[in-house]
Design an enzyme around this catalytic site. Structure first.
Site, PDB file in Angstrom:
ATOM      1  N   HIS A 205     -42.098  32.710   9.382  1.00 13.06           N
ATOM      2  CA  HIS A 205     -43.412  32.812  10.022  1.00 13.06           C
ATOM      3  C   HIS A 205     -43.497  34.107  10.845  1.00 13.06           C
ATOM      4  CE1 HIS A 205     -45.221  28.887   9.176  1.00 13.06           C
ATOM      5  NE2 HIS A 205     -46.251  29.245   9.916  1.00 13.06           N
ATOM      6  N   SER A 256     -39.325  29.370  11.410  1.00  9.98           N
ATOM      7  CA  SER A 256     -39.723  30.128  12.594  1.00  9.98           C
ATOM      8  C   SER A 256     -38.759  31.289  12.826  1.00  9.98           C
ATOM      9  CB  SER A 256     -39.698  29.199  13.812  1.00  9.98           C
ATOM     10  OG  SER A 256     -39.780  29.947  15.008  1.00  9.98           O
ATOM     11  N   GLU A 442     -48.811  26.950   2.590  1.00  7.97           N
ATOM     12  CA  GLU A 442     -47.487  27.133   3.178  1.00  7.97           C
ATOM     13  C   GLU A 442     -46.554  26.023   2.705  1.00  7.97           C
ATOM     14  OE1 GLU A 442     -47.711  27.999   7.447  1.00  7.97           O
ATOM     15  OE2 GLU A 442     -49.885  27.927   7.265  1.00  7.97           O
TER      16      GLU A 442
END
Length: 683
Positions: A205, A256, A442
């Site tokens: 991300h 992340s 996603e």
């Protein structure tokens, strides 16, 4: 082997940098207030040797490609190039930066946090994508493509590890990590060995910049592009030069870059638990931290890691990509797909709906989806929207989405237009032995692994062995997340945002296998094209304030310096100057290529000033501060990088102010401001 024809292009797609909500964290308070770095669309065209077939891949520095963007781009391509570039051979992908302007969506859900449909933002993206394709189209030359892959370390964590653990142990045991660490890269050179560009795919991300940021920028992936293009376009300013480096998104759903993991911002303790919740303050206090001292530093560190691996893979890329160009595309009504799980068992997808955890957000940005207060009160249009939001889902939709507790039954909301898409694109483009799967959302790590494996197997079972398969994320239309059936049961954010129900992934796998089969068996012409997506007739429907006439304080004029630079700086320090400013939207609506600032160095030999940095540089920051009575200030910072040549410098600001000519007619007037000269000395 005969050579491909290759073209690359890059164009600005930044759009308005002020007063437009940024797209990604769904936080209506996170509006643009300046510029850290420009956003670009990067286009790559590959044609076979006799130029009878072409494939286009575009990666744009935006949150995601919306259906509205795609349909307008295709329409413009048709009017320019006839039947050359179409929905089946053009892939549009977004990098997923969360710091670009929003407002470019036709489905109503996305209007809530981006304050409607904002034409200037939509136009900037469409025009930038078209321009990048134009440049690639005009510069086609014979060339070669090389492929390479490698592992990127220290740049990701799985942000829903407890959901990942819901996947079968036998499946998890086949993988060494709960994220995909592989970067896949295509390197493009012309027949004379001149370097053209690269496309890299890596799953993370771009949320190193968090939801407190108000400066438009392209985040960690954009920083990697910036470093690579700076390296290859020597002596050029950022955004200039012919070499194009795209760092594109992949199956980043649960990935992340905030590698320190989740901590409670109030107490400092870890909140790595299934609820991502803190003892004091609950989930709203749980935030993931990047590796740096602040979000700017974290963005640089993660971007630098990605760039460093890319540089190594690029230098060593020796495996050539050869073979035909093939592709397949269908439009599918995703709210009504029957999926054959096995010979006896068929399941269905659902009308779109979002679960409760959607509103909670993630450890990269907690939810701000609180509509009961704020700027929408008392506006009948927005009140109507809120009443629909609170409408009860049908029993059929509730049952279909089990065990998801439905927060918004978007598939059953149709006023003023549908809230979520039913019709989505599924698309695969193969360049020789590389199949690019264009996914409209996603995929989580495990979803991506299942899809890649299924497509690879499908090619193999029909005689096309040794295909490389890569997932391109955030393509063509935005449908939120695609979690596995098992992850769906845990109903964290990614699962709550899997909008077509528990069998969403199974449906996509079935559809993409169908495309792969058609490509492998050369039966693409028999695939039904599917139902065309709608285009809604929407005016400029927005809560973004109208652009007023700019004003100045007494005895001042636009571009006057309010706070001067110091006379002397060293590298590592920050030169800062504040000017009497005007709304940057007045500039954006004037010129697509507008540059808000330059840093200039005085050359004694030529007795003139030379631009060394512009507003696309990661070392410059442009802040717009709105005051009262339509006055505003602009502050420009230059974070003087190590290795800056000593000498005399100045900072310049370029703006436009809106001036009223008559009651009905305003005009934008350009102006500029210049700081005092300052000296940079060695340490």
């Amino acid at each position: 082997t005969e050579n491909y024809l290759l073209g690359v292009g890059r164009a600005d797609c930044t759009g308005p940098v002020a007063q437009i909500p940024l797209m990604g964290y769904a936080n209506p308070d996170q509006v643009g207030g300046g510029l850290l770095t420009r956003l670009y669309s990067r286009a790559f065209i590959v044609a076979n040797p006799d130029d009878s077939k072409r494939v286009v891949f575009v990666s744009a520095d935006i949150g995601m490609v919306s259906q509205r963007v795609r349909l307008e781009v295709l329409k413009e391509l048709k009017s320019k190039y006839g039947n050359l570039y179409r929905q089946d051979n053009v892939i549009l992908s977004g990098t997923h930066t969360h710091s670009g302007p929003g407002g470019y969506f036709q489905y109503t859900l996305f209007w809530i946090t981006s304050k409607g449909l904002i034409r200037p933002a939509l136009n900037a993206i469409v025009n930038g994508i078209i321009k990048s394709i134009d440049i690639a189209h005009q510069n086609m030359k014979k060339g070669r493509i090389f492929i390479n892959r490698g592992t990127v370390e220290n740049s990701q964590i799985n942000r829903s590890p407890f959901s990942y653990l819901e996947n079968p142990a036998s499946e998890r045991s086949r993988y060494s990590s709960n994220t995909d660490k592989e970067m896949l890269m295509l390197k493009m050179v012309d027949v004379n060995g001149e370097e053209l560009g690269l496309i890299s795919w890596f799953a993370v991300h771009p949320v190193s910049m968090n939801n407190t940021n108000h400066l438009v920028n392209s985040d960690n992936m954009g920083y990697a592009s910036y470093l690579f293009e700076r390296e290859k376009n020597k002596g050029m300013l950022p955004g200039e030069g012919s070499f194009v480096a795209a760092f594109a998104s992949s199956n980043l759903g649960d990935v992340s870059p905030n590698t320190k993991g989740p901590f409670c911002v109030n107490t400092g303790e870890s909140c790595n638990n299934p609820q991502s919740s803190c003892p004091v303050g609950g989930a709203t206090m749980c935030m993931a931290m990047g590796p740096g001292n602040d979000m700017f530093d974290s963005t640089r560190i993660i971007g630098q890691n990605i760039y460093t691996k890319a540089k190594e893979l690029y230098a060593k890329a020796s495996q050539e990509v050869t073979g035909p160009l093939r592709w397949a595309h269908q439009w599918v009504n995703m709210s009504d797909v029957s999926v054959e799980l096995n010979a006896t068992h068929t399941v269905k997808t659902c009308k779109p709906a979002l679960g409760h955890s959607f509103a909670a957000g993630t450890i990269d940005g907690v939810g701000a989806f609180n509509f009961t207060q704020g700027s929408v009160d008392g506006d009948p249009f927005w009140d109507g929207i809120r009443d629909q939001l609170l409408g009860e889902p049908s029993n059929e939709t509730k049952a279909c989405h089990e065990p998801k507790p439905i927060l918004f039954s978007t598939g059953e909301m149709t006023r003023p237009h549908p809230w979520h898409p039913d019709i989505v694109d599924v698309q695969i483009a193969a360049i020789g032995s590389l199949a690019i799967i264009a996914v409209p959302g996603e995929l989580t790590t495990m979803s991506g692994r299942r899809l890649r494996e299924a497509v690879k197997k499908e090619f193999e079972s029909h005689g096309t062995s040794r295909m490389d398969v890569v997932i391109a994320g955030l393509c063509n239309v935005y449908t939120h997340y695609i979690a596995t059936y098992e992850e769906y049961q845990a109903q964290r954010y990614e699962a709550a945002s899997t909008i077509y129900g528990p069998h969403t992934l199974s449906a996509y796998i079935q559809l993409y296998r169908g495309l792969a089969r058609a490509i492998a068996m050369n039966t693409v012409q028999d695939l039904p094209p599917g139902p065309e997506p709608p285009v809604f007739n929407i005016g400029n429907l927005t809560l973004v304030p109208a652009l007023g006439v700019d004003r100045v304080p007494l005895n001042k004029t636009f571009g006057d310096v309010l706070q001067e630079v110091r006379q002397q700086y060293r590298e590592g320090e920050v030169a800062e100057v504040t000017f009497v400013g005007a709304n940057p939207r007045s500039s954006a609506e004037n010129a697509t290529e507008h540059n808000f600032l330059t840093v200039e160095r005085y050359s004694r030999t030529s007795e003139s000033w030379h631009v060394v940095e512009n507003d696309a540089s990661w070392d410059t920051r442009f802040y717009w501060n709105k005051g009262t009575l339509n006055r505003s200030n602009v502050t420009i910072e230059w974070h003087i990088p190590p290795g800056t040549e000593p000498g005399i410098y100045r900072i310049r600001y370029f703006g436009h102010y809106k001036k009223r000519l008559t009651n009905t007619h305003t005009v934008s007037v350009p102006f500029e401001g210049t700081s005092s000269e300052f000296e940079i000395t060695t340490l």
